[in-house]
Design a protein around this motif. Structure first.
Motif, mmCIF file in Angstrom:
data_model
loop_
_atom_site.group_PDB
_atom_site.id
_atom_site.type_symbol
_atom_site.label_atom_id
_atom_site.label_comp_id
_atom_site.label_asym_id
_atom_site.label_seq_id
_atom_site.Cartn_x
_atom_site.Cartn_y
_atom_site.Cartn_z
ATOM 1 N N GLN A 43 26.615 -25.583 18.753
ATOM 2 C CA GLN A 43 27.680 -24.516 18.152
ATOM 3 C C GLN A 43 27.289 -23.175 18.022
ATOM 4 O OE1 GLN A 43 28.593 -27.097 14.575
ATOM 5 N NE2 GLN A 43 30.443 -27.784 15.692
ATOM 6 N N ARG A 44 26.023 -23.242 17.453
ATOM 7 C CA ARG A 44 25.284 -21.918 17.279
ATOM 8 C C ARG A 44 25.083 -21.146 18.459
ATOM 9 N NH1 ARG A 44 22.142 -24.929 13.452
ATOM 10 N NH2 ARG A 44 20.494 -24.898 14.745
ATOM 11 N N LEU A 45 24.648 -22.041 19.347
ATOM 12 C CA LEU A 45 24.295 -21.452 20.813
ATOM 13 C C LEU A 45 25.569 -20.934 21.647
ATOM 14 C CD1 LEU A 45 21.322 -23.762 22.005
ATOM 15 C CD2 LEU A 45 21.128 -21.454 21.435
ATOM 16 N N LYS A 46 26.519 -21.431 21.199
ATOM 17 C CA LYS A 46 27.572 -21.027 22.055
ATOM 18 C C LYS A 46 28.156 -19.618 21.528
ATOM 19 C CE LYS A 46 29.717 -25.423 23.169
ATOM 20 N NZ LYS A 46 30.871 -26.462 22.773
ATOM 21 N N VAL A 47 28.085 -19.591 20.115
ATOM 22 C CA VAL A 47 28.234 -18.289 19.435
ATOM 23 C C VAL A 47 27.119 -17.107 19.910
ATOM 24 C CG1 VAL A 47 28.422 -16.997 17.260
ATOM 25 C CG2 VAL A 47 29.186 -19.347 17.400
ATOM 26 N N LEU A 48 26.063 -17.558 20.039
ATOM 27 C CA LEU A 48 24.925 -16.772 20.551
ATOM 28 C C LEU A 48 25.023 -16.339 21.914
ATOM 29 C CD1 LEU A 48 21.729 -18.101 18.893
ATOM 30 C CD2 LEU A 48 22.812 -16.120 18.025
ATOM 31 N N GLU A 49 25.489 -17.086 22.727
ATOM 32 C CA GLU A 49 25.702 -16.780 24.287
ATOM 33 C C GLU A 49 26.953 -15.950 24.329
ATOM 34 O OE1 GLU A 49 26.327 -20.584 25.647
ATOM 35 O OE2 GLU A 49 24.206 -21.198 25.883
ATOM 36 N N ARG A 50 27.888 -15.942 23.604
ATOM 37 C CA ARG A 50 28.826 -15.039 23.684
ATOM 38 C C ARG A 50 28.549 -13.703 22.952
ATOM 39 N NH1 ARG A 50 32.229 -19.123 21.334
ATOM 40 N NH2 ARG A 50 32.325 -17.948 19.383
ATOM 41 N N LEU A 51 27.793 -13.704 22.015
ATOM 42 C CA LEU A 51 27.642 -12.508 21.552
ATOM 43 C C LEU A 51 26.408 -11.692 22.583
ATOM 44 C CD1 LEU A 51 27.261 -10.494 19.132
ATOM 45 C CD2 LEU A 51 25.362 -11.884 18.327
ATOM 46 N N SER A 52 25.367 -12.403 23.158
ATOM 47 C CA SER A 52 24.582 -11.925 23.924
ATOM 48 C C SER A 52 25.285 -11.472 25.232
ATOM 49 C CB SER A 52 23.324 -12.884 24.426
ATOM 50 O OG SER A 52 22.601 -12.354 25.302
ATOM 51 N N ALA A 53 26.132 -12.058 25.725
ATOM 52 C CA ALA A 53 27.016 -11.417 26.882
ATOM 53 C C ALA A 53 27.711 -10.197 26.630
ATOM 54 C CB ALA A 53 28.157 -12.472 27.302
ATOM 55 N N LEU A 54 28.212 -10.049 25.257
ATOM 56 C CA LEU A 54 28.901 -8.959 25.001
ATOM 57 C C LEU A 54 27.945 -7.648 24.916
ATOM 58 C CD1 LEU A 54 31.309 -10.245 22.212
ATOM 59 C CD2 LEU A 54 32.066 -9.256 24.555
ATOM 60 N N ILE A 55 26.810 -7.987 24.280
ATOM 61 C CA ILE A 55 25.793 -6.963 23.831
ATOM 62 C C ILE A 55 24.855 -6.561 25.237
ATOM 63 C CG2 ILE A 55 24.031 -6.098 22.499
ATOM 64 C CD1 ILE A 55 24.901 -7.782 20.385
ATOM 65 N N GLY A 56 24.655 -7.735 26.041
ATOM 66 C CA GLY A 56 24.050 -7.298 27.009
ATOM 67 C C GLY A 56 22.309 -7.496 26.908
ATOM 68 N N GLU A 57 22.088 -7.984 25.571
ATOM 69 C CA GLU A 57 20.800 -8.212 25.391
ATOM 70 C C GLU A 57 20.508 -9.477 24.482
ATOM 71 O OE1 GLU A 57 18.550 -6.155 26.130
ATOM 72 O OE2 GLU A 57 19.566 -4.432 26.563
ATOM 73 N N THR A 58 19.103 -9.827 24.264
ATOM 74 C CA THR A 58 18.749 -10.757 23.613
ATOM 75 C C THR A 58 19.135 -11.061 22.179
ATOM 76 O OG1 THR A 58 16.804 -11.257 25.022
ATOM 77 C CG2 THR A 58 16.681 -12.247 22.728
ATOM 78 N N CYS A 59 19.902 -12.290 21.671
ATOM 79 C CA CYS A 59 20.244 -12.457 20.455
ATOM 80 C C CYS A 59 19.840 -13.768 19.867
ATOM 81 C CB CYS A 59 21.711 -12.139 20.327
ATOM 82 S SG CYS A 59 22.441 -10.940 20.915
ATOM 83 N N GLY A 60 19.620 -13.625 18.699
ATOM 84 C CA GLY A 60 18.959 -15.129 17.929
ATOM 85 C C GLY A 60 19.036 -15.030 16.495
ATOM 86 N N ILE A 61 18.469 -16.219 15.908
ATOM 87 C CA ILE A 61 18.342 -16.422 14.777
ATOM 88 C C ILE A 61 17.024 -16.625 14.135
ATOM 89 C CG2 ILE A 61 19.141 -18.221 12.911
ATOM 90 C CD1 ILE A 61 21.516 -18.899 14.431
ATOM 91 N N SER A 62 16.719 -15.989 13.100
ATOM 92 C CA SER A 62 15.375 -16.063 12.543
ATOM 93 C C SER A 62 15.558 -16.292 10.952
ATOM 94 C CB SER A 62 14.477 -14.762 12.440
ATOM 95 O OG SER A 62 15.135 -13.514 11.620
ATOM 96 N N VAL A 63 14.567 -17.184 10.642
ATOM 97 C CA VAL A 63 14.745 -17.822 9.140
ATOM 98 C C VAL A 63 13.282 -17.452 8.416
ATOM 99 C CG1 VAL A 63 16.195 -19.732 9.366
ATOM 100 C CG2 VAL A 63 13.778 -20.011 9.814
ATOM 101 N N PRO A 64 13.529 -17.233 7.080
ATOM 102 C CA PRO A 64 12.027 -17.134 6.175
ATOM 103 C C PRO A 64 11.492 -18.382 6.203
ATOM 104 C CG PRO A 64 14.176 -16.250 4.906
ATOM 105 C CD PRO A 64 14.539 -17.036 6.192
ATOM 106 N N ASN A 65 10.000 -17.901 6.205
ATOM 107 C CA ASN A 65 9.062 -19.222 6.370
ATOM 108 C C ASN A 65 7.809 -18.500 5.666
ATOM 109 O OD1 ASN A 65 7.977 -21.761 7.135
ATOM 110 N ND2 ASN A 65 6.929 -20.893 9.037
ATOM 111 N N GLY A 66 7.785 -18.817 4.269
ATOM 112 C CA GLY A 66 6.747 -18.417 3.398
ATOM 113 C C GLY A 66 6.447 -16.807 3.653
#
Length: 259
Positions: free
Chosen positions: A92-115
């Motif tokens: 589900q998340r990847l579908k949203v990221l794929e649409r966003l990346s296609a609209l912007i034309g650049e790499t999109c992703g998710i990062s989380v705090p880790n320490g």
């Protein structure tokens, strides 16, 4: 005459119920309460809560930060990441990221705090010949990335100061902010803007922006977009922030759905 002592709220609940309540509470208020404050905030007996916290810390589920505030431990964080990596949520998340990346034309992703770092959790990469490769699972610095700086900007002042006093502000490029006063000024601007930004501070020639994936005080992570500046400058990427915020809201809604 009935002399039975009435059961108070503090005496109710099995041990497992209390553990689950504590973990849920910490997930929403991480780093805000020490051991005694936690018991008071949750209306739990201090002695029983202290014993539970000792056990949970021994198991790596919880730990205390440098301010003696209770936070998630490594085992709790791994458990949370495993839930997020569930294939249903991932698709589900990847579908949203794929649409966003296609609209912007650049790499999109998710990062989380880790320490004291940020973890690249998911991403959708563009097909441009020139791109910046930061694979999933990469750890990146808090103080030199769009997501990391946004995370720092959202922390309580006391927590942020302790972190900045205890991490090395490493130089990555000529634009990296290594002066704490200048970094604090930048974090104040980011806090006001509501989104993170990186203008070549981590990787020379790369710009990035980031928005929180959050709702009602619950933070999932940060949605980022980065690009070589020869295609999109920081100013260019900032124009996409509204699109990113919509995508972040959609991802949060997917993660909170009961379906």
């Amino acid at each position: 005459m009935n002399t039975t002592k009435p059961i108070t709220r503090k005496e109710k609940g099995s041990t497992i119920e209390r553990v689950l309540r504590i973990l849920s509470f910490i997930s929403e208020h991480e780093g805000q309460y020490d051991q005694n404050e936690l018991a008071e905030a949750m209306d739990l007996p201090k002695l029983a809560t202290a014993k539970l916290l000792v056990q949970l810390k021994e198991l790596g589920i919880l730990r205390e930060n440098m301010l003696r505030k209770v936070i998630a431990g490594p085992e709790f964080r791994q458990m949370a990441l495993a839930v997020l990596r569930n294939k249903v949520f991932e698709s589900q998340r990847l579908k949203v990221l794929e649409r966003l990346s296609a609209l912007i034309g650049e790499t999109c992703g998710i990062s989380v705090p880790n320490g004291i770092e940020m973890l690249y959790f998911e991403r959708v990469q563009t097909n441009w010949p020139l791109q910046i490769s930061l694979p999933v699972g990469s750890s990146v610095p808090l103080a030199a990335t769009a997501s990391g700086k946004l995370y720092l900007a959202t922390l309580p002042d006391s927590v942020r100061r302790v972190i900045l006093d205890n991490i090395a502000l490493e130089v990555f490029t000529e634009h990296t902010l290594v002066d704490k006063a200048q970094l604090e000024q930048e974090l104040a601007v980011i806090r006001e803007l509501g989104y993170g930004r990186d203008n070549g501070e981590f990787i020379d020639g790369m710009a990035a922006v980031s928005v929180p994936i959050a709702r009602d005080g619950l933070l999932l992570g940060f949605l980022f977009c980065h690009s070589p500046v020869v295609r999109h400058s920081l100013l260019d990427l900032e124009t996409f922030v509204p699109l990113m915020q919509e995508a972040a809201d959609e991802i949060m809604a997917l993660m909170l759905t009961d379906d």
